[in-house]
Design a protein around this motif. Structure first.
Motif, PDB file in Angstrom:
ATOM      1  N   ASN A  61       0.874  -1.143  -0.155  1.00 34.04           N
ATOM      2  CA  ASN A  61      -0.104  -0.078   0.068  1.00 34.04           C
ATOM      3  C   ASN A  61       0.731   1.332   0.044  1.00 34.04           C
ATOM      4  O   ASN A  61       0.669   2.233   0.827  1.00 34.04           O
ATOM      5  CB  ASN A  61      -0.949  -0.168   1.159  1.00 34.04           C
ATOM      6  N   THR A  62       1.804   1.316  -0.905  1.00 33.47           N
ATOM      7  CA  THR A  62       2.612   2.457  -1.159  1.00 33.47           C
ATOM      8  C   THR A  62       2.409   3.065  -2.501  1.00 33.47           C
ATOM      9  O   THR A  62       1.875   2.579  -3.370  1.00 33.47           O
ATOM     10  CB  THR A  62       4.182   2.190  -0.911  1.00 33.47           C
ATOM     11  N   CYS A  63       2.301   4.624  -2.251  1.00 30.08           N
ATOM     12  CA  CYS A  63       2.423   5.376  -3.577  1.00 30.08           C
ATOM     13  C   CYS A  63       3.884   5.750  -3.914  1.00 30.08           C
ATOM     14  O   CYS A  63       4.467   6.439  -2.986  1.00 30.08           O
ATOM     15  CB  CYS A  63       1.703   6.333  -3.083  1.00 30.08           C
ATOM     16  N   ILE A  64       4.235   5.466  -5.133  1.00 33.87           N
ATOM     17  CA  ILE A  64       5.691   5.783  -5.207  1.00 33.87           C
ATOM     18  C   ILE A  64       5.850   6.508  -6.649  1.00 33.87           C
ATOM     19  O   ILE A  64       4.823   6.655  -7.342  1.00 33.87           O
ATOM     20  CB  ILE A  64       6.605   4.633  -5.532  1.00 33.87           C
ATOM     21  N   ASP A  65       6.831   7.460  -6.815  1.00 33.30           N
ATOM     22  CA  ASP A  65       7.106   8.079  -8.159  1.00 33.30           C
ATOM     23  C   ASP A  65       7.165   7.167  -9.259  1.00 33.30           C
ATOM     24  O   ASP A  65       7.996   5.978  -9.193  1.00 33.30           O
ATOM     25  CB  ASP A  65       8.347   9.044  -8.045  1.00 33.30           C
ATOM     26  N   TYR A  66       6.469   7.190 -10.419  1.00 31.98           N
ATOM     27  CA  TYR A  66       6.708   6.505 -11.523  1.00 31.98           C
ATOM     28  C   TYR A  66       8.046   6.462 -12.145  1.00 31.98           C
ATOM     29  O   TYR A  66       8.700   7.676 -12.254  1.00 31.98           O
ATOM     30  CB  TYR A  66       5.462   6.748 -12.586  1.00 31.98           C
ATOM     31  N   PRO A  67       8.761   5.409 -12.282  1.00 33.79           N
ATOM     32  CA  PRO A  67      10.072   5.448 -12.780  1.00 33.79           C
ATOM     33  C   PRO A  67       9.984   5.598 -14.556  1.00 33.79           C
ATOM     34  O   PRO A  67      10.116   4.814 -15.244  1.00 33.79           O
ATOM     35  CB  PRO A  67      10.629   4.031 -12.494  1.00 33.79           C
ATOM     36  N   VAL A  68      10.162   7.116 -14.710  1.00 32.80           N
ATOM     37  CA  VAL A  68       9.947   7.510 -15.971  1.00 32.80           C
ATOM     38  C   VAL A  68      11.011   7.127 -16.766  1.00 32.80           C
ATOM     39  O   VAL A  68      10.985   7.149 -18.161  1.00 32.80           O
ATOM     40  CB  VAL A  68       9.730   9.114 -16.049  1.00 32.80           C
ATOM     41  N   ARG A  69      12.338   6.763 -16.187  1.00 30.65           N
ATOM     42  CA  ARG A  69      13.498   6.411 -17.288  1.00 30.65           C
ATOM     43  C   ARG A  69      13.237   5.066 -17.945  1.00 30.65           C
ATOM     44  O   ARG A  69      13.899   4.905 -18.876  1.00 30.65           O
ATOM     45  CB  ARG A  69      14.785   6.447 -16.127  1.00 30.65           C
ATOM     46  N   SER A  70      12.556   4.271 -17.108  1.00 28.89           N
ATOM     47  CA  SER A  70      12.352   3.128 -17.728  1.00 28.89           C
ATOM     48  C   SER A  70      10.657   2.876 -17.993  1.00 28.89           C
ATOM     49  O   SER A  70       9.960   3.403 -17.385  1.00 28.89           O
ATOM     50  CB  SER A  70      12.608   1.743 -16.857  1.00 28.89           C
ATOM     51  N   ILE A  71      10.447   2.138 -19.003  1.00 28.26           N
ATOM     52  CA  ILE A  71       8.935   2.028 -19.708  1.00 28.26           C
ATOM     53  C   ILE A  71       8.062   1.407 -18.579  1.00 28.26           C
ATOM     54  O   ILE A  71       6.931   1.899 -18.145  1.00 28.26           O
ATOM     55  CB  ILE A  71       8.994   1.366 -20.982  1.00 28.26           C
ATOM     56  N   LEU A  72       8.576   0.458 -18.137  1.00 27.46           N
ATOM     57  CA  LEU A  72       8.107  -0.698 -17.121  1.00 27.46           C
ATOM     58  C   LEU A  72       8.401  -0.327 -15.771  1.00 27.46           C
ATOM     59  O   LEU A  72       9.814  -0.314 -15.630  1.00 27.46           O
ATOM     60  CB  LEU A  72       7.803  -2.153 -17.472  1.00 27.46           C
ATOM     61  N   PRO A  73       7.806  -0.342 -14.797  1.00 21.24           N
ATOM     62  CA  PRO A  73       8.409  -0.258 -13.427  1.00 21.24           C
ATOM     63  C   PRO A  73       9.291  -1.509 -12.977  1.00 21.24           C
ATOM     64  O   PRO A  73       8.684  -2.856 -13.609  1.00 21.24           O
ATOM     65  CB  PRO A  73       7.124  -0.044 -12.451  1.00 21.24           C
ATOM     66  N   PRO A  74      10.501  -1.455 -12.492  1.00 19.51           N
ATOM     67  CA  PRO A  74      11.171  -2.759 -12.217  1.00 19.51           C
ATOM     68  C   PRO A  74      10.467  -3.669 -11.195  1.00 19.51           C
ATOM     69  O   PRO A  74       9.573  -3.086 -10.269  1.00 19.51           O
ATOM     70  CB  PRO A  74      12.619  -2.071 -11.823  1.00 19.51           C
ATOM     71  N   SER A  75      10.595  -4.730 -11.071  1.00 22.69           N
ATOM     72  CA  SER A  75       9.880  -5.727 -10.073  1.00 22.69           C
ATOM     73  C   SER A  75      10.547  -5.379  -8.863  1.00 22.69           C
ATOM     74  O   SER A  75       9.817  -5.897  -7.823  1.00 22.69           O
ATOM     75  CB  SER A  75      10.037  -7.020 -10.457  1.00 22.69           C
ATOM     76  N   SER A  76      11.526  -4.798  -8.607  1.00 20.80           N
ATOM     77  CA  SER A  76      12.174  -4.619  -7.292  1.00 20.80           C
ATOM     78  C   SER A  76      11.056  -3.452  -6.570  1.00 20.80           C
ATOM     79  O   SER A  76      11.188  -3.451  -5.409  1.00 20.80           O
ATOM     80  CB  SER A  76      13.558  -3.942  -7.424  1.00 20.80           C
ATOM     81  N   LEU A  77      10.529  -2.476  -7.302  1.00 23.24           N
ATOM     82  CA  LEU A  77       9.826  -1.304  -6.762  1.00 23.24           C
ATOM     83  C   LEU A  77       8.404  -2.233  -6.496  1.00 23.24           C
ATOM     84  O   LEU A  77       7.956  -2.042  -5.219  1.00 23.24           O
ATOM     85  CB  LEU A  77       9.456  -0.368  -8.011  1.00 23.24           C
ATOM     86  N   CYS A  78       7.829  -2.795  -7.587  1.00 23.88           N
ATOM     87  CA  CYS A  78       6.375  -3.605  -7.011  1.00 23.88           C
ATOM     88  C   CYS A  78       6.209  -4.474  -8.465  1.00 23.88           C
ATOM     89  O   CYS A  78       6.705  -4.255  -9.520  1.00 23.88           O
ATOM     90  CB  CYS A  78       5.466  -2.571  -7.482  1.00 23.88           C
ATOM     91  N   SER A  79       5.777  -5.401  -8.241  1.00 19.63           N
ATOM     92  CA  SER A  79       5.291  -6.626  -9.341  1.00 19.63           C
ATOM     93  C   SER A  79       4.155  -6.185 -10.205  1.00 19.63           C
ATOM     94  O   SER A  79       3.541  -5.393  -9.724  1.00 19.63           O
ATOM     95  CB  SER A  79       4.841  -7.963  -8.607  1.00 19.63           C
ATOM     96  N   LEU A  80       4.251  -6.400 -11.503  1.00 21.52           N
ATOM     97  CA  LEU A  80       3.463  -5.814 -12.523  1.00 21.52           C
ATOM     98  C   LEU A  80       1.950  -6.383 -12.319  1.00 21.52           C
ATOM     99  O   LEU A  80       1.021  -5.512 -12.342  1.00 21.52           O
ATOM    100  CB  LEU A  80       3.686  -6.232 -13.947  1.00 21.52           C
ATOM    101  N   SER A  81       1.719  -7.188 -11.329  1.00 22.40           N
ATOM    102  CA  SER A  81       0.397  -7.699 -11.138  1.00 22.40           C
ATOM    103  C   SER A  81      -0.091  -6.944 -10.019  1.00 22.40           C
ATOM    104  O   SER A  81      -1.222  -6.641  -9.871  1.00 22.40           O
ATOM    105  CB  SER A  81       0.291  -9.107 -10.812  1.00 22.40           C
ATOM    106  N   ASN A  82       0.432  -6.358  -9.139  1.00 22.97           N
ATOM    107  CA  ASN A  82       0.309  -5.516  -8.115  1.00 22.97           C
ATOM    108  C   ASN A  82       0.330  -3.936  -8.083  1.00 22.97           C
ATOM    109  O   ASN A  82      -0.132  -3.203  -7.496  1.00 22.97           O
ATOM    110  CB  ASN A  82       1.040  -5.959  -6.976  1.00 22.97           C
ATOM    111  N   ALA A  83       0.871  -3.616  -9.514  1.00 24.69           N
ATOM    112  CA  ALA A  83       1.075  -2.055  -9.687  1.00 24.69           C
ATOM    113  C   ALA A  83      -0.223  -1.640 -10.438  1.00 24.69           C
ATOM    114  O   ALA A  83      -0.825  -2.253 -11.208  1.00 24.69           O
ATOM    115  CB  ALA A  83       2.309  -2.002 -10.672  1.00 24.69           C
ATOM    116  N   ARG A  84      -0.340  -0.498  -9.963  1.00 25.63           N
ATOM    117  CA  ARG A  84      -1.743   0.397 -10.763  1.00 25.63           C
ATOM    118  C   ARG A  84      -1.003   1.716 -11.025  1.00 25.63           C
ATOM    119  O   ARG A  84      -0.498   2.405 -10.370  1.00 25.63           O
ATOM    120  CB  ARG A  84      -2.720   0.391  -9.753  1.00 25.63           C
ATOM    121  N   TRP A  85      -1.545   2.119 -12.163  1.00 26.58           N
ATOM    122  CA  TRP A  85      -1.290   3.315 -12.649  1.00 26.58           C
ATOM    123  C   TRP A  85      -2.321   3.972 -13.554  1.00 26.58           C
ATOM    124  O   TRP A  85      -2.903   3.035 -14.362  1.00 26.58           O
ATOM    125  CB  TRP A  85       0.070   3.288 -13.432  1.00 26.58           C
TER     126      TRP A  85
END
Length: 180
Positions: A61-85
């Motif tokens: 349940n964290t809100c983080i800055d979207y990593p704009v340098r990479s197209i997809l957020p890395p799995s170290s930040l959040c897994s794709l199945s749990n990420a919402r944008w």
């Protein structure tokens, strides 16, 4: 920020509204800076995603800055199945699949349209050429039949003239007809 206000002041002077809007421009407070995405952590997904530069992760349940340098957020930040944008009701994996499907359908539609149009053009050209050839053949047949009928009519006309002695001599076409 100060440069922006200077430009607004210069534009106000240039447009002739120095007397009316100048006081408003100089006394107005600068807009509040945007809140950092981390301030929305441990709140709700909807509050986090109101800012388009934020990414919500359901695992912690964290809100983080979207990593704009990479197209997809890395799995170290959040897994794709749990990420919402963008919206909370669709996860990042489904969003990627949906965008890929829509893009694929659009590309497929364009390809089908191009192939269909090229096929129709080629077909219409070949069928119009065939049609023109067929019409030219029929026109030539009619012309030959017309010439043949004209020749037959001339022969019958000459036979009738010869039978009744009306056929003029080709040596002297102005000779007088004599009764026997």
């Amino acid at each position: 920020m100060a440069a922006v206000w200077r430009w607004q002041l210069v534009l106000a002077l240039v447009w002739g509204s120095a007397g009316m809007g100048l006081a408003h421009l100089t006394t107005a407070a600068p807009p509040a800076p945007a809140q950092a995405c981390s301030e929305f952590s441990q709140r709700s997904c909807e509050e986090c995603l109101k800012n388009v530069s934020c990414l919500w992760c359901y695992t912690n349940n964290t809100c983080i800055d979207y990593p704009v340098r990479s197209i997809l957020p890395p799995s170290s930040l959040c897994s794709l199945s749990n990420a919402r944008w963008g919206v909370c009701w669709i996860n990042f994996e489904a969003l990627i699949v949906a965008i890929a499907v829509v893009a694929g359908l659009i590309l497929l539609s364009v390809a089908v349209c191009c192939c269909y149009c090229c096929y129709c053009r080629r077909r219409s050209r070949s069928s119009s050429d065939d049609e023109e050839e067929r019409l030219a053949r029929k026109r030539e047949e009619r012309r030959l039949q017309s010439l043949q009928r004209k020749h037959e009519r001339k022969q019958k006309h000459d036979e009738i003239c010869k039978k009744y002695g009306l056929l003029q001599d080709s040596d002297n076409p102005y000779s007088r007809f004599e009764n026997e």
